[in-house]
Design a protein around this motif. Structure first.
Motif, PDB file in Angstrom:
ATOM      1  N   LEU A 199       0.807  -1.224   0.000  1.00 20.98           N
ATOM      2  CA  LEU A 199       0.000   0.000   0.000  1.00 20.98           C
ATOM      3  C   LEU A 199       0.838   1.272   0.000  1.00 20.98           C
ATOM      4  CD1 LEU A 199      -2.564  -1.104   2.736  1.00 20.98           C
ATOM      5  CD2 LEU A 199      -2.980  -1.050   0.273  1.00 20.98           C
ATOM      6  N   ASN A 200       2.097   1.172   0.452  1.00 19.42           N
ATOM      7  CA  ASN A 200       2.917   2.368   0.629  1.00 19.42           C
ATOM      8  C   ASN A 200       4.388   1.983   0.477  1.00 19.42           C
ATOM      9  OD1 ASN A 200       4.359   4.625   1.725  1.00 19.42           O
ATOM     10  ND2 ASN A 200       2.580   5.191   2.956  1.00 19.42           N
ATOM     11  N   PRO A 201       5.130   2.676  -0.366  1.00 18.90           N
ATOM     12  CA  PRO A 201       6.540   2.309  -0.554  1.00 18.90           C
ATOM     13  C   PRO A 201       7.437   2.699   0.620  1.00 18.90           C
ATOM     14  CG  PRO A 201       6.018   4.256  -1.838  1.00 18.90           C
ATOM     15  CD  PRO A 201       4.723   3.777  -1.273  1.00 18.90           C
ATOM     16  N   ARG A 202       6.987   3.624   1.462  1.00 19.41           N
ATOM     17  CA  ARG A 202       7.826   4.127   2.558  1.00 19.41           C
ATOM     18  C   ARG A 202       7.539   3.340   3.838  1.00 19.41           C
ATOM     19  NH1 ARG A 202      11.726   6.390   0.334  1.00 19.41           N
ATOM     20  NH2 ARG A 202      12.167   7.603   2.204  1.00 19.41           N
ATOM     21  N   VAL A 203       7.854   2.048   3.814  1.00 22.85           N
ATOM     22  CA  VAL A 203       7.547   1.125   4.914  1.00 22.85           C
ATOM     23  C   VAL A 203       8.855   0.584   5.482  1.00 22.85           C
ATOM     24  CG1 VAL A 203       6.392  -1.016   5.579  1.00 22.85           C
ATOM     25  CG2 VAL A 203       5.340   0.504   3.902  1.00 22.85           C
ATOM     26  N   TYR A 204       8.904   0.478   6.810  1.00 19.70           N
ATOM     27  CA  TYR A 204      10.113   0.005   7.487  1.00 19.70           C
ATOM     28  C   TYR A 204       9.740  -1.050   8.526  1.00 19.70           C
ATOM     29  CZ  TYR A 204      12.206   4.154   5.418  1.00 19.70           C
ATOM     30  OH  TYR A 204      12.651   5.100   4.533  1.00 19.70           O
ATOM     31  N   LEU A 205      10.569  -2.079   8.611  1.00 19.57           N
ATOM     32  CA  LEU A 205      10.387  -3.111   9.631  1.00 19.57           C
ATOM     33  C   LEU A 205      11.044  -2.655  10.926  1.00 19.57           C
ATOM     34  CD1 LEU A 205       9.504  -5.980  10.449  1.00 19.57           C
ATOM     35  CD2 LEU A 205      11.733  -6.793   9.614  1.00 19.57           C
ATOM     36  N   LEU A 206      10.272  -2.609  11.994  1.00 17.69           N
ATOM     37  CA  LEU A 206      10.781  -2.210  13.307  1.00 17.69           C
ATOM     38  C   LEU A 206      10.202  -3.178  14.345  1.00 17.69           C
ATOM     39  CD1 LEU A 206      12.474   0.379  14.442  1.00 17.69           C
ATOM     40  CD2 LEU A 206      10.268   0.946  15.481  1.00 17.69           C
ATOM     41  N   PRO A 207      10.859  -4.313  14.576  1.00  9.10           N
ATOM     42  CA  PRO A 207      10.330  -5.280  15.548  1.00  9.10           C
ATOM     43  C   PRO A 207      10.217  -4.665  16.941  1.00  9.10           C
ATOM     44  CG  PRO A 207      12.102  -6.236  14.231  1.00  9.10           C
ATOM     45  CD  PRO A 207      12.110  -4.752  13.964  1.00  9.10           C
ATOM     46  N   ASN A 208       9.458  -5.324  17.785  1.00  7.20           N
ATOM     47  CA  ASN A 208       9.373  -4.890  19.174  1.00  7.20           C
ATOM     48  C   ASN A 208      10.713  -5.110  19.865  1.00  7.20           C
ATOM     49  OD1 ASN A 208       6.744  -3.808  19.420  1.00  7.20           O
ATOM     50  ND2 ASN A 208       5.877  -5.873  19.372  1.00  7.20           N
ATOM     51  N   ALA A 209      10.794  -4.706  21.111  1.00  6.09           N
ATOM     52  CA  ALA A 209      12.064  -4.736  21.828  1.00  6.09           C
ATOM     53  C   ALA A 209      11.773  -4.837  23.321  1.00  6.09           C
ATOM     54  CB  ALA A 209      12.873  -3.485  21.491  1.00  6.09           C
ATOM     55  N   CYS A 210      12.757  -4.470  24.124  1.00  5.73           N
ATOM     56  CA  CYS A 210      12.584  -4.521  25.575  1.00  5.73           C
ATOM     57  C   CYS A 210      13.404  -3.419  26.227  1.00  5.73           C
ATOM     58  CB  CYS A 210      13.017  -5.883  26.129  1.00  5.73           C
ATOM     59  SG  CYS A 210      14.778  -6.230  25.874  1.00  5.73           S
ATOM     60  N   ASP A 211      13.058  -3.120  27.457  1.00  8.49           N
ATOM     61  CA  ASP A 211      13.890  -2.258  28.301  1.00  8.49           C
ATOM     62  C   ASP A 211      14.881  -3.186  28.992  1.00  8.49           C
ATOM     63  OD1 ASP A 211      15.059  -0.624  30.186  1.00  8.49           O
ATOM     64  OD2 ASP A 211      13.186   0.357  30.778  1.00  8.49           O
ATOM     65  N   TYR A 212      15.982  -3.421  28.323  1.00 11.01           N
ATOM     66  CA  TYR A 212      16.924  -4.440  28.803  1.00 11.01           C
ATOM     67  C   TYR A 212      17.451  -4.107  30.191  1.00 11.01           C
ATOM     68  CZ  TYR A 212      21.059  -7.296  29.358  1.00 11.01           C
ATOM     69  OH  TYR A 212      21.978  -8.170  29.869  1.00 11.01           O
ATOM     70  N   ASP A 213      17.838  -2.868  30.424  1.00 12.89           N
ATOM     71  CA  ASP A 213      18.423  -2.506  31.712  1.00 12.89           C
ATOM     72  C   ASP A 213      17.460  -2.785  32.858  1.00 12.89           C
ATOM     73  OD1 ASP A 213      20.651  -1.740  30.358  1.00 12.89           O
ATOM     74  OD2 ASP A 213      20.343   0.420  30.603  1.00 12.89           O
ATOM     75  N   TYR A 214      16.180  -2.533  32.625  1.00 10.64           N
ATOM     76  CA  TYR A 214      15.179  -2.746  33.673  1.00 10.64           C
ATOM     77  C   TYR A 214      14.973  -4.235  33.938  1.00 10.64           C
ATOM     78  CZ  TYR A 214      10.439  -3.212  35.604  1.00 10.64           C
ATOM     79  OH  TYR A 214       9.349  -3.578  36.352  1.00 10.64           O
ATOM     80  N   PHE A 215      14.720  -5.020  32.911  1.00 13.49           N
ATOM     81  CA  PHE A 215      14.400  -6.432  33.122  1.00 13.49           C
ATOM     82  C   PHE A 215      15.623  -7.258  33.519  1.00 13.49           C
ATOM     83  CE2 PHE A 215      10.430  -5.374  31.052  1.00 13.49           C
ATOM     84  CZ  PHE A 215       9.524  -6.172  31.737  1.00 13.49           C
ATOM     85  N   SER A 216      16.793  -6.882  33.061  1.00 12.67           N
ATOM     86  CA  SER A 216      17.993  -7.640  33.412  1.00 12.67           C
ATOM     87  C   SER A 216      18.507  -7.298  34.805  1.00 12.67           C
ATOM     88  CB  SER A 216      19.098  -7.361  32.390  1.00 12.67           C
ATOM     89  OG  SER A 216      19.553  -6.016  32.496  1.00 12.67           O
ATOM     90  N   GLY A 217      18.046  -6.183  35.353  1.00 13.20           N
ATOM     91  CA  GLY A 217      18.524  -5.747  36.661  1.00 13.20           C
ATOM     92  C   GLY A 217      19.739  -4.855  36.595  1.00 13.20           C
ATOM     93  N   LYS A 218      20.155  -4.495  35.392  1.00 14.33           N
ATOM     94  CA  LYS A 218      21.320  -3.619  35.246  1.00 14.33           C
ATOM     95  C   LYS A 218      21.048  -2.231  35.783  1.00 14.33           C
ATOM     96  CE  LYS A 218      24.528  -1.864  31.714  1.00 14.33           C
ATOM     97  NZ  LYS A 218      24.874  -1.855  30.270  1.00 14.33           N
ATOM     98  N   ASN A 219      19.791  -1.791  35.680  1.00 10.19           N
ATOM     99  CA  ASN A 219      19.398  -0.464  36.147  1.00 10.19           C
ATOM    100  C   ASN A 219      18.058  -0.611  36.857  1.00 10.19           C
ATOM    101  OD1 ASN A 219      18.302   2.177  36.375  1.00 10.19           O
ATOM    102  ND2 ASN A 219      19.576   2.886  34.684  1.00 10.19           N
ATOM    103  N   ASN A 220      17.979  -0.154  38.096  1.00  9.97           N
ATOM    104  CA  ASN A 220      16.753  -0.289  38.887  1.00  9.97           C
ATOM    105  C   ASN A 220      15.934   0.999  38.908  1.00  9.97           C
ATOM    106  OD1 ASN A 220      17.121  -2.996  39.585  1.00  9.97           O
ATOM    107  ND2 ASN A 220      18.445  -2.450  41.316  1.00  9.97           N
ATOM    108  N   ARG A 221      16.075   1.808  37.852  1.00 16.04           N
ATOM    109  CA  ARG A 221      15.383   3.103  37.808  1.00 16.04           C
ATOM    110  C   ARG A 221      13.884   2.945  38.012  1.00 16.04           C
ATOM    111  NH1 ARG A 221      15.621   6.288  32.217  1.00 16.04           N
ATOM    112  NH2 ARG A 221      14.679   4.327  31.565  1.00 16.04           N
ATOM    113  N   ASP A 222      13.243   1.977  37.354  1.00 18.24           N
ATOM    114  CA  ASP A 222      11.794   1.806  37.451  1.00 18.24           C
ATOM    115  C   ASP A 222      11.388   0.641  38.354  1.00 18.24           C
ATOM    116  OD1 ASP A 222      11.259   3.896  35.625  1.00 18.24           O
ATOM    117  OD2 ASP A 222      11.660   2.564  33.934  1.00 18.24           O
TER     118      ASP A 222
END
Length: 469
Positions: A140-163
């Motif tokens: 439908l549109n030539p200006r399309v980009y694949l952007l998979p989902n992701a994660c807040d790695y620092d939060y879930f891995s325990g590297k950063n306890n900001r949240d």
């Protein structure tokens, strides 16, 4: 990156409820130094009263406040995910419109289909969360980009306890091994499969965290624990108690296009992941245990429980770290900059911003459009209030409910006949602000950012409060 003056997300989601792709991306944009306006779709989970809350230096949460006065003549990048907003997004006078296709308009979301086609075909840029969505949009549109989902790695891995917040006591007495699921419990979840898991692993406990969406009945077993909705800040603590993370989705046309955020979050924690036959899960080899059948799913849970290794855990976390929301946001910014260059559009070098005093010293109760045609009138409180030129006009709300002898005159606030008291903008040297008695208007002068200053009533007494009702 600073040349993008603002990215605006229209009111679609409740910011604090079920933190999803838009919340993560908008926050990441702001952490890259780009002003991000998240227009909140308030719900019973709202933590904020009407007004503007500053979540970080460049991240503004708008609760029942029109952003238009704060944009002034600036043209924001409008990023949206609900195809139903295909017409509404144009009201923000966008420089570019980005439609983010995160779910397929089929099955439970079939009603989205007509607007989906319009949203994809009319967008300046289209982002897609999965290969299937990419192929659908590309037609439908030539200006399309694949952007998979992701994660807040620092939060879930325990590297950063900001949240990070500790889990509630409801998990304290549940014995391990724990098979866990985090996410909405909806019609695309295979509840029969969840029952089979509980029955096949009676020595394990199955914890399900998330609200019921479009179903009302769930299977009951002694070892199934339906803990319901939990705020995002506690999800990492719950996930760290799991031994296996599962994605028990049905095989449907809609789920074929799903790139589960929970898959990335489980990997960030280091958990072995067991998924049903989702094409997006199959991409990761033995780091995500892909299951064609129910029997495969059960065998993979056993494999995850008893054959996982520290090396596999490290590999999963490495993949999650390489797929963070910050990296996704950086990709989007590069896409935007390339598109601006392709169109030979001159990016506005001055970011849209709102002074802290406006946020901390404002009471936005009862906002409405005044009869004189001004966009919004603001209830201002506090001492001196500075209003940046990008806020369009500065106006004082009617002083309803305050006896006249309790406040003195306002500087530059003449009374308009038959109208409440409103503030006229001060004409600063070199600027082109204009106003009239019957209808406010303005023109923003060129050059550096100019300011308007409105002085509050000097005898305003603490506790009286103003409103614009």
């Amino acid at each position: 990156m600073a040349h993008i003056n603002c990215i605006l997300y229209p009111p679609t989601l409740e910011y604090h409820y079920l933190i999803q792709r838009p919340q993560h991306l908008m926050r990441s944009f702001s952490e890259l130094g780009i002003p991000a306006f998240f227009l909140n779709n308030s719900s019973i989970y709202s933590k904020d009263k009407p007004g503007i809350r500053k979540l970080n230096e460049f991240f503004y949460l708008f609760n029942q406040v029109d952003p238009t006065p704060f944009l002034g003549n600036s043209k924001p990048i409008v990023y949206y995910t609900s195809a139903a907003h295909v017409d509404m997004v144009r009201q923000y006078n966008p420089e570019l419109v980005i439609f983010d296709s995160v779910d397929e308009p089929s099955e439970e979301f079939e009603s989205w289909r007509p607007n989906y086609y319009r949203a994809v075909s009319s967008a300046d840029l289209v982002l897609t969360a999965s290969d299937k969505l990419y192929q659908m949009a590309k037609a439908l549109n030539p200006r399309v980009y694949l952007l998979p989902n992701a994660c807040d790695y620092d939060y879930f891995s325990g590297k950063n306890n900001r949240d990070y917040q500790e889990a509630d006591s409801d998990i304290a007495g549940i014995e391990k091994p724990i098979i866990g699921y985090i996410g909405v419990v909806a019609s695309w979840c295979d509840l029969d499969l969840i029952t089979a898991v509980a029955d096949s692993f009676p020595h394990c406990n199955l914890i399900v965290i998330g609200p019921l969406y479009n179903i009302s009945q769930v299977p009951q077993r002694p070892n199934i624990h339906w803990l319901g909705f939990k705020p995002y800040e506690k999800l990492a603590a719950y996930a760290r108690n799991f031994d296996v993370g599962i994605i028990p989705f049905k095989n449907t046309s809609m789920t074929e296009s799903v790139n589960p955020i929970k898959m990335w979050e489980y990997m960030a924690v280091g958990l072995p992941v067991v998924a049903t036959a989702l094409p997006e899960a199959r991409k990761h080899g033995d780091l995500v245990l892909y299951s064609e059948t129910r029997e495969d799913f059960l065998r993979n849970i056993e494999r995850a429980l008893y054959q996982d290794t520290p090396e596999k855990k490290q590999q999963r976390q490495q993949v999650a770290q390489e797929n963070s929301w910050m990296q996704r946001a950086q990709t989007v910014i590069e896409i935007i900059k390339e598109e601006l260059e392709r169109r030979e559009l001159a990016a506005d070098p001055t970011p849209v911003w709102i002074e802290d005093e406006i946020i901390s010293n404002s009471n936005w109760e009862g906002l409405s459009r005044p009869d004189n045609g001004f966009v919004y009138h603001h209830a201002l409180s506090g001492s001196r209030v500075k209003v940046a030129s990008r806020l369009s006009l500065a106006a004082a709300s009617p002083l309803r409910g305050i006896p006249e002898d309790k406040y003195s005159h306002w500087d530059y606030l003449p009374r308009i006949p038959n109208r409440p008291v409103y503030g006229l903008p001060i004409k600063r040297r070199g600027s082109k602000y204009q106003s009239s008695w019957g209808n406010w208007g303005y023109k923003r002068g060129s050059g550096q950012l100019k300011r308007l200053v409105v002085k509050k009533a000097v005898n305003y007494r603490k506790g009286l409060g103003w409103s614009a009702k």
